[in-house]
Design a protein around this motif. Structure first.
Motif, PDB file in Angstrom:
ATOM      1  N   LYS A  10       0.802  -1.216  -0.148  1.00  0.00           N
ATOM      2  CA  LYS A  10      -0.097  -0.070  -0.210  1.00  0.00           C
ATOM      3  C   LYS A  10       0.787   1.395  -0.060  1.00  0.00           C
ATOM      4  O   LYS A  10       0.649   2.390  -0.807  1.00  0.00           O
ATOM      5  CB  LYS A  10      -0.904   0.065   1.076  1.00  0.00           C
ATOM      6  N   ILE A  11       1.905   1.517   0.930  1.00  0.00           N
ATOM      7  CA  ILE A  11       2.911   2.511   0.952  1.00  0.00           C
ATOM      8  C   ILE A  11       3.452   2.746  -0.455  1.00  0.00           C
ATOM      9  O   ILE A  11       3.365   3.853  -0.879  1.00  0.00           O
ATOM     10  CB  ILE A  11       3.836   2.271   1.936  1.00  0.00           C
ATOM     11  N   LEU A  12       3.683   1.768  -1.031  1.00  0.00           N
ATOM     12  CA  LEU A  12       4.250   1.672  -2.535  1.00  0.00           C
ATOM     13  C   LEU A  12       3.331   2.490  -3.595  1.00  0.00           C
ATOM     14  O   LEU A  12       3.946   2.824  -4.662  1.00  0.00           O
ATOM     15  CB  LEU A  12       5.432   0.494  -2.859  1.00  0.00           C
ATOM     16  N   SER A  13       2.422   2.002  -3.298  1.00  0.00           N
ATOM     17  CA  SER A  13       1.292   2.648  -4.419  1.00  0.00           C
ATOM     18  C   SER A  13       0.920   4.001  -4.057  1.00  0.00           C
ATOM     19  O   SER A  13       0.366   4.929  -4.923  1.00  0.00           O
ATOM     20  CB  SER A  13      -0.066   1.726  -4.203  1.00  0.00           C
ATOM     21  N   LEU A  14       1.449   4.760  -3.119  1.00  0.00           N
ATOM     22  CA  LEU A  14       1.159   5.914  -2.744  1.00  0.00           C
ATOM     23  C   LEU A  14       2.202   6.961  -3.543  1.00  0.00           C
ATOM     24  O   LEU A  14       3.193   6.460  -3.866  1.00  0.00           O
ATOM     25  CB  LEU A  14       1.547   6.215  -1.298  1.00  0.00           C
ATOM     26  N   ASN A  15       1.761   8.229  -3.827  1.00  0.00           N
ATOM     27  CA  ASN A  15       2.859   9.042  -4.544  1.00  0.00           C
ATOM     28  C   ASN A  15       3.754   9.442  -3.443  1.00  0.00           C
ATOM     29  O   ASN A  15       3.724   9.117  -2.113  1.00  0.00           O
ATOM     30  CB  ASN A  15       2.128  10.160  -4.934  1.00  0.00           C
ATOM     31  N   GLU A  16       4.814  10.269  -4.011  1.00  0.00           N
ATOM     32  CA  GLU A  16       6.118  10.410  -3.072  1.00  0.00           C
ATOM     33  C   GLU A  16       5.700  11.274  -2.059  1.00  0.00           C
ATOM     34  O   GLU A  16       6.182  11.040  -0.958  1.00  0.00           O
ATOM     35  CB  GLU A  16       7.091  11.098  -4.098  1.00  0.00           C
ATOM     36  N   VAL A  17       4.956  12.443  -2.065  1.00  0.00           N
ATOM     37  CA  VAL A  17       4.629  13.203  -1.093  1.00  0.00           C
ATOM     38  C   VAL A  17       3.737  12.461   0.151  1.00  0.00           C
ATOM     39  O   VAL A  17       4.244  12.563   1.313  1.00  0.00           O
ATOM     40  CB  VAL A  17       3.564  14.308  -1.401  1.00  0.00           C
ATOM     41  N   GLU A  18       2.911  11.586  -0.324  1.00  0.00           N
ATOM     42  CA  GLU A  18       2.101  10.662   0.758  1.00  0.00           C
ATOM     43  C   GLU A  18       3.085   9.607   1.602  1.00  0.00           C
ATOM     44  O   GLU A  18       3.046   9.634   2.888  1.00  0.00           O
ATOM     45  CB  GLU A  18       1.005   9.938  -0.114  1.00  0.00           C
TER      46      GLU A  18
END
Length: 79
Positions: A10-18
């Protein structure tokens, strides 16, 4: 899939800022450094910087640091 693997995915699917915000949250949630130890490190770093500015000690390059670190790693691994 374990809970840890799901979280990573899930974390890796987030954008860089998130991802940065999550990293900051995790970092902030960890134990804080001991204030006395932190103050001593600040004092020591200021002394070293002053000595460097006055020419009493010399700096070394990042490449030298990397080289020394690499050599220490290999000597520990082989010893």
């Amino acid at each position: 899939m374990s809970a840890q693997e799901e979280i990573k995915e899930k974390i890796l699917s987030l954008n860089e800022v998130e991802r940065i915000r999550i990293a900051e949250f995790i970092y902030d949630s960890l134990d804080k450094p001991d204030a006395d130890v932190e103050a001593k490190w600040v004092n020591e770093s200021e002394k070293r910087y002053q000595a460097y500015k006055e020419g009493r000690i010399q700096g070394i390059t990042l490449n030298e640091i990397k080289s020394r670190s690499k050599n220490e790693h290999y000597s520990r691994a082989s010893g």
